[in-house]
Structure formats: C-alpha cells, structure tokens
Design an enzyme around this catalytic site. Structure first.
Site, PDB file in Angstrom:
ATOM      1  N   GLU A 153       0.848  -1.199   0.000  1.00 44.05           N
ATOM      2  CA  GLU A 153       0.000   0.000   0.000  1.00 44.05           C
ATOM      3  C   GLU A 153       0.880   1.245   0.000  1.00 44.05           C
ATOM      4  O   GLU A 153       1.935   1.276   0.643  1.00 44.05           O
ATOM      5  CB  GLU A 153      -0.898  -0.016   1.234  1.00 44.05           C
ATOM      6  N   ASP A 202       0.177   5.366   0.594  1.00 42.74           N
ATOM      7  CA  ASP A 202      -0.921   6.188   1.116  1.00 42.74           C
ATOM      8  C   ASP A 202      -0.671   7.684   1.095  1.00 42.74           C
ATOM      9  O   ASP A 202       0.370   8.156   1.552  1.00 42.74           O
ATOM     10  CB  ASP A 202      -1.166   5.849   2.593  1.00 42.74           C
ATOM     11  N   GLU A 246      -3.172  10.385   3.030  1.00 44.50           N
ATOM     12  CA  GLU A 246      -4.374  10.598   3.829  1.00 44.50           C
ATOM     13  C   GLU A 246      -4.374  12.041   4.332  1.00 44.50           C
ATOM     14  O   GLU A 246      -3.343  12.544   4.785  1.00 44.50           O
ATOM     15  CB  GLU A 246      -4.432   9.636   5.024  1.00 44.50           C
TER      16      GLU A 246
END
Length: 287
Positions: free
Chosen positions: A96, A98, A100
């Site tokens: 993953e 990311d 955010e």
C-alpha cells in the site's frame, strides 16, 4: 538495483498513459448514493454525512506507474474527517502507498499523512502540513512508483522518497499489482488531535472534490501483465517515470518541505521503536 534486474522487471510491461475518466476507469465501491460523477466524467465528488461516507476504486490494477489526481479538500470545520488517495493490493500481506488528509477545526491546518506498506507491514508514517490552503482550490497529488523508488509529490514538489533498499533487508512493494482508491469517511476517534476533537455534524454534508485523474502506468490483468515484450522497449522509455529519480533541484525542494512543514517522521521516533529504528532510517541518504 542493478540495471539488468531493472530491465527484466519492466521489459514485459505495456505502459498505459491516459487522462482518465471517472465514468470509465472507476466505480464506487461503497456509499454509492454519497458520490457523484459530473463534467463528462472528468470530475467526481464524495459526500460525508451522519449516514455514510463514500469511496471509489479503479477498475484496473497496476504494477508500477505514475498516478496524478487533483483534489480539493473539505472546506471549513473538517475535524474528524479523513480524505484518502492511495494504491493498495489485497490480502493480509498487502502492499500500500498512502496519501491521507486528516481534517481539522476551521482555521487550523490539515495534516497530510503518508505511509508505505510492504508485505502487510507499514509503520512508516511521515506527516506534513501544507504550505497552502488545500480547501480553497484544486491541487495535484502524485504517486510515482517504480522498481527503484516511491516518490510522493504535491503540485510537482516532492515531499517524500522511499527507496528500494532490499539490499539491506527492507521490503519494497514490487510484486503485487495495486488498484487506485479514494474515500471520504469519519474517523473522529483518532483523526484530529488524537481523537480529542470530534466531528461537528451540524457542518455536514462534508464534500471532497476530485478532477483530472491521470495515469501513466503498467497495466495488470487476469493474474499477469497485459504487455507483450518488444525489442527496444526499455530504451524507448529511458526518460520516463520508470527510470525517474530526483535531480538536485527537486531534492532541494524536498529538503525545503521537510525542513519547514514536516511534523512527524517515524525515523526520528526512538520511543516508538525502543529496540532500534527500522533499518532504512540508518541509511545516510534515506529522507
């Protein structure tokens, strides 16, 4: 990474380069009635209220690529809300990458949270404030992922580089194809000031807006690359994202961001890692 190994990783991939359509390239994977596509598929909005948030994902999977999306975050009091843009595979040992965006009360800055997971292990968080108001207009957020490195960029300015350091035993995401995901959801148990500031539902609905999705990547389908090997392919992309690295100017820009806007770095959190920091943190040129 040796040049021969890099060529072997990329020579069998077909590079997909396109300005994407939210109609054609994505679908809502939850909160279907809290998302809207408009502007002939060029724009999309996610809506969060007490009933639900929403999220979407790409129809295709990719193994290496450069992904750009323009995003305007929730305006005003966004405390307790989280807007995401990330790549992810599936399963307990997933990879993953990311972005955010953690909301805050009116007048307080968003926290941009980044992380990298490989083989199910993350704990590589770095967080930043932004040098502009991300709710006033659209800004471009980019993930560059090639066999040598991952680069997070904002409006073309690199803020983080995660290098392939498998040579010293650091896992790097390079074997699992990933889809593109984005979402808007409520996480007021942790998102703002460690959960001390809660979502003010009188300010709902909260809206995050997306536009101008662009992908330049290696497509993956039915368990294998859709590419066909062809002579000279590696040379034909020698100046593209697959070989991209930060030059002196971009390294300087990244240093400026990290010196002035970084607010958390796992590589400096010795209390969190009492038995020693992760291996990559000891590499001199690892940002």
């Amino acid at each position: 990474m040796k040049a021969g190994l890099l060529v072997s990783l990329i020579v069998n991939f077909l590079v997909v380069a396109s300005a994407g359509s939210f109609y054609n390239d994505f679908y809502f994977n939850w909160g279907h009635d809290h998302g809207k596509v408009y502007d002939n598929g060029n724009s999309l909005s996610l809506i969060l209220d007490k009933n639900s948030g929403s999220g979407f994902q790409s129809k295709k999977e990719y193994l290496f690529g450069k992904i750009d999306i323009q995003l305007k975050l929730v305006h005003g009091n966004s405390a307790g809300t989280v807007t995401t843009f990330y790549l992810s595979s599936l399963g307990p040992y997933h990879d993953e990458i990311d972005f955010e965006f953690l909301g805050n009360t009116s007048g307080q800055p968003y926290t941009l949270h980044t992380n990298v997971f490989s083989q199910g292990k993350g704990n590589r968080e770095q967080q930043f404030y932004l040098w502009f108001d991300p709710t006033a207009d659209f800004h471009t957020y980019s993930i560059l992922w090639n066999p040598q490195r991952i680069i997070f960029s904002v409006d073309g300015i690199a803020i983080r580089e995660f290098k392939n350091l498998e040579s010293i035993g650091v896992p790097f995401p390079k074997n699992q194809p990933m889809r593109i995901y984005s979402s808007l959801w409520e996480a007021d148990d942790w998102a703002t000031c460690g959960g001390r500031v809660k979502t003010d539902w009188t300010k709902a609905p909260f809206v995050a807006s997306f536009r101008n999705f662009n992908v330049n990547a290696c497509a993956w389908s039915y368990g294998a690359s859709t590419c066909k090997s062809k002579s000279g392919f590696a040379d034909s992309i020698s100046n593209s994202w697959i070989w991209e690295e930060l030059d002196v100017g971009r390294k300087g820009q990244m240093k400026w961001v990290r010196d002035n806007y970084m607010i958390y770095d796992y590589c400096k959190d010795s209390k969190r890692f009492p038995h020693g920091l992760p291996r990559e943190c000891y590499v001199t040129n690892f940002p």
